[in-house]
Design an enzyme around this catalytic site. Sequence first.
Site, PDB file in Angstrom:
ATOM      1  N   GLY A  69      39.263  47.509  46.925  1.00 48.41           N
ATOM      2  CA  GLY A  69      39.448  46.429  45.954  1.00 48.41           C
ATOM      3  C   GLY A  69      40.371  46.863  44.826  1.00 48.41           C
ATOM      4  O   GLY A  69      41.182  46.075  44.325  1.00 48.41           O
ATOM      5  N   THR A  70      40.260  48.111  44.428  1.00 46.96           N
ATOM      6  CA  THR A  70      41.097  48.627  43.338  1.00 46.96           C
ATOM      7  C   THR A  70      42.578  48.545  43.711  1.00 46.96           C
ATOM      8  O   THR A  70      43.409  48.122  42.899  1.00 46.96           O
ATOM      9  CB  THR A  70      40.703  50.092  43.031  1.00 46.96           C
ATOM     10  OG1 THR A  70      39.328  50.100  42.636  1.00 46.96           O
ATOM     11  CG2 THR A  70      41.562  50.691  41.938  1.00 46.96           C
ATOM     12  N   ASN A 149      30.833  41.619  37.794  1.00 44.22           N
ATOM     13  CA  ASN A 149      29.998  42.618  38.470  1.00 44.22           C
ATOM     14  C   ASN A 149      28.830  43.116  37.630  1.00 44.22           C
ATOM     15  O   ASN A 149      27.882  43.660  38.170  1.00 44.22           O
ATOM     16  CB  ASN A 149      30.855  43.813  38.915  1.00 44.22           C
ATOM     17  CG  ASN A 149      31.772  44.317  37.833  1.00 44.22           C
ATOM     18  OD1 ASN A 149      32.593  43.567  37.306  1.00 44.22           O
ATOM     19  ND2 ASN A 149      31.646  45.575  37.478  1.00 44.22           N
ATOM     20  N   GLN A 179      33.179  40.704  44.016  1.00 43.47           N
ATOM     21  CA  GLN A 179      31.724  40.469  43.937  1.00 43.47           C
ATOM     22  C   GLN A 179      31.338  39.070  44.382  1.00 43.47           C
ATOM     23  O   GLN A 179      30.149  38.755  44.458  1.00 43.47           O
ATOM     24  CB  GLN A 179      31.217  40.693  42.507  1.00 43.47           C
ATOM     25  CG  GLN A 179      31.258  42.136  42.054  1.00 43.47           C
ATOM     26  CD  GLN A 179      30.219  43.025  42.729  1.00 43.47           C
ATOM     27  OE1 GLN A 179      29.307  42.552  43.419  1.00 43.47           O
ATOM     28  NE2 GLN A 179      30.348  44.330  42.544  1.00 43.47           N
ATOM     29  N   GLY A 200      35.627  45.881  51.171  1.00 43.21           N
ATOM     30  CA  GLY A 200      34.698  45.915  52.294  1.00 43.21           C
ATOM     31  C   GLY A 200      33.305  46.417  51.952  1.00 43.21           C
ATOM     32  O   GLY A 200      32.313  45.895  52.439  1.00 43.21           O
ATOM     33  N   HIS A 201      33.239  47.436  51.064  1.00 41.29           N
ATOM     34  CA  HIS A 201      31.932  48.093  50.905  1.00 41.29           C
ATOM     35  C   HIS A 201      30.913  47.280  50.120  1.00 41.29           C
ATOM     36  O   HIS A 201      29.760  47.675  50.012  1.00 41.29           O
ATOM     37  CB  HIS A 201      32.094  49.516  50.343  1.00 41.29           C
ATOM     38  CG  HIS A 201      32.428  49.612  48.889  1.00 41.29           C
ATOM     39  ND1 HIS A 201      31.491  49.904  47.933  1.00 41.29           N
ATOM     40  CD2 HIS A 201      33.598  49.484  48.227  1.00 41.29           C
ATOM     41  CE1 HIS A 201      32.077  49.961  46.732  1.00 41.29           C
ATOM     42  NE2 HIS A 201      33.358  49.705  46.903  1.00 41.29           N
ATOM     43  N   THR A 237      49.741  53.635  58.282  1.00 43.41           N
ATOM     44  CA  THR A 237      49.145  53.294  59.578  1.00 43.41           C
ATOM     45  C   THR A 237      47.813  52.591  59.336  1.00 43.41           C
ATOM     46  O   THR A 237      46.987  53.065  58.545  1.00 43.41           O
ATOM     47  CB  THR A 237      48.951  54.567  60.424  1.00 43.41           C
ATOM     48  OG1 THR A 237      50.235  55.181  60.557  1.00 43.41           O
ATOM     49  CG2 THR A 237      48.389  54.246  61.796  1.00 43.41           C
ATOM     50  N   CYS A 323      30.701  52.004  37.805  1.00 45.32           N
ATOM     51  CA  CYS A 323      32.018  52.587  37.590  1.00 45.32           C
ATOM     52  C   CYS A 323      32.186  53.169  36.192  1.00 45.32           C
ATOM     53  O   CYS A 323      33.212  53.755  35.897  1.00 45.32           O
ATOM     54  CB  CYS A 323      33.102  51.537  37.804  1.00 45.32           C
ATOM     55  SG  CYS A 323      33.040  50.869  39.451  1.00 45.32           S
TER      56      CYS A 323
HETATM   57  N1  PLP Z   1      36.400  44.550  41.303  1.00 47.85           N
HETATM   58  C1  PLP Z   1      35.092  44.384  41.104  1.00 47.85           C
HETATM   59  C2  PLP Z   1      34.612  43.131  40.451  1.00 47.85           C
HETATM   60  C3  PLP Z   1      34.177  45.355  41.540  1.00 47.85           C
HETATM   61  O1  PLP Z   1      32.865  45.180  41.340  1.00 47.85           O
HETATM   62  C4  PLP Z   1      34.678  46.520  42.167  1.00 47.85           C
HETATM   63  C5  PLP Z   1      33.760  47.616  42.586  1.00 47.85           C
HETATM   64  O2  PLP Z   1      32.761  47.869  41.960  1.00 47.85           O
HETATM   65  C6  PLP Z   1      36.063  46.648  42.345  1.00 47.85           C
HETATM   66  C7  PLP Z   1      36.895  45.647  41.906  1.00 47.85           C
HETATM   67  C8  PLP Z   1      36.668  47.861  42.985  1.00 47.85           C
HETATM   68  O3  PLP Z   1      36.509  47.824  44.374  1.00 47.85           O
HETATM   69  P1  PLP Z   1      36.645  49.201  45.220  1.00 47.85           P
HETATM   70  O4  PLP Z   1      35.415  49.994  44.924  1.00 47.85           O
HETATM   71  O5  PLP Z   1      36.730  48.756  46.648  1.00 47.85           O
HETATM   72  O6  PLP Z   1      37.890  49.857  44.753  1.00 47.85           O
END
Ligand code: PLP
Length: 378
Positions: A69-70, A149, A179, A200-201, A237, A323
């Site tokens: 996601g980042t 989140n 989220q 994904g996670h 890849t 985080c």
């Molecule tokens: N955006 C939100 C709202 C999240 O809650 C998170 C992860 O906690 C992320 C982005 C980041 O996702 P990733 O852990 O896959 O980088």
Amino acid sequence: MVYLDYAATTPVLPEAAQAALAAMTEQWHNPSGRYAAAAQSAKRLEADRSAIAKALGCQPGELFFTSCGTESDNWAIRMGAHLNRRRGRHLITTAIEHAAVLETCKDLEKEGWEVTYLPPTSEGTVSPEDLRAALRPDTVLVSMMLVNNELGSVLPVRELCQIVKSYNRTILFHTDAVQGFLKVPFTARALGVDLLSLSGHKVHAPKGIGALYVRSGVKLPPLLTGGGQERGLRSGTEPTAQIAAFAEAVRVCAATSAADQAHMSALKEYALSNLAKKLPSVEEIVHGEAPHILALTLPGYKAEVLVRVLGDRGVCVSAGSACHRGKPSHVYAALKLSKPRRDGAFRVSLDRSTTREDLDALVEELVRAKEQLFPTMS
Ligand code: PLP
């Protein structure tokens, strides 16, 4: 163990792990190869893309795999801003975004971009009037999350996007839906956004796989250049095992998402009413619409200590977002919570597999923890 930190991460579903194993040991060939086995890998990759696109409500060609996601947030914001840089250098976001968005915006500020950070309402969302007032002729991109989140609040992204588009159609609208995906009902098409991030996670796939929706017609430049995978937009890849697991997790979770959302909503209300009866000093910070997140506080107590005590007894929750690693939450600060409420803030997050017994254990351990902590923390 009673795990109630699903907004931090989720366990990989057995079906997803099985799909990853098959992609690693059977269809493991590089999808870019020119032989039949590679073509099989490529076919599998496209079937996986289609499965996720179907759940998101978009065309498979609008979905690009990333590492997380980042990365999706970074790509959308950095390259979305870059795309329109000749038109202006102003961005709008909210003060309650995930660090993946906020730190990217701060980086752009160092390069001369101007960023407006809209403050949250007391419900943890964004006021459409504030957005209207912040739009300027030189605004080129707006980034606003779908579900917060830490709070579980749902931002009115469709309405916010409409406001932006009626002001100026060329302003790109990005939403971080990490989220929200499979937790609240929406489709990319109905939201009307240009760019949308997934991870994904958070939906029972492994860590290290994400996706970015890029609306057809948006000419987003790549963030990563190289071999030209993902139709030239995201080189590297393709991680076919992660992708296979992501798609399988989405197939399984999408099939029951409406029932799962109802289940989590009911559990959320159950936990809140139990807390009101057995531990009325626990307050809800905001009552977010997302069914899987409870934003709670025990004013006057240190959430860090509370969370550690609960953890020692096998109940896993988090003090704000995972985080932050001990740093005070920018979300609680933006909400202007009083110090006692901010210090005592913690997050409980649910899953499709969560039971009433899990929440009974939470309440029981919270009651015990409060009794134990009272002499030192009051
Ligand atoms: N955006 C939100 C709202 C999240 O809650 C998170 C992860 O906690 C992320 C982005 C980041 O996702 P990733 O852990 O896959 O980088």
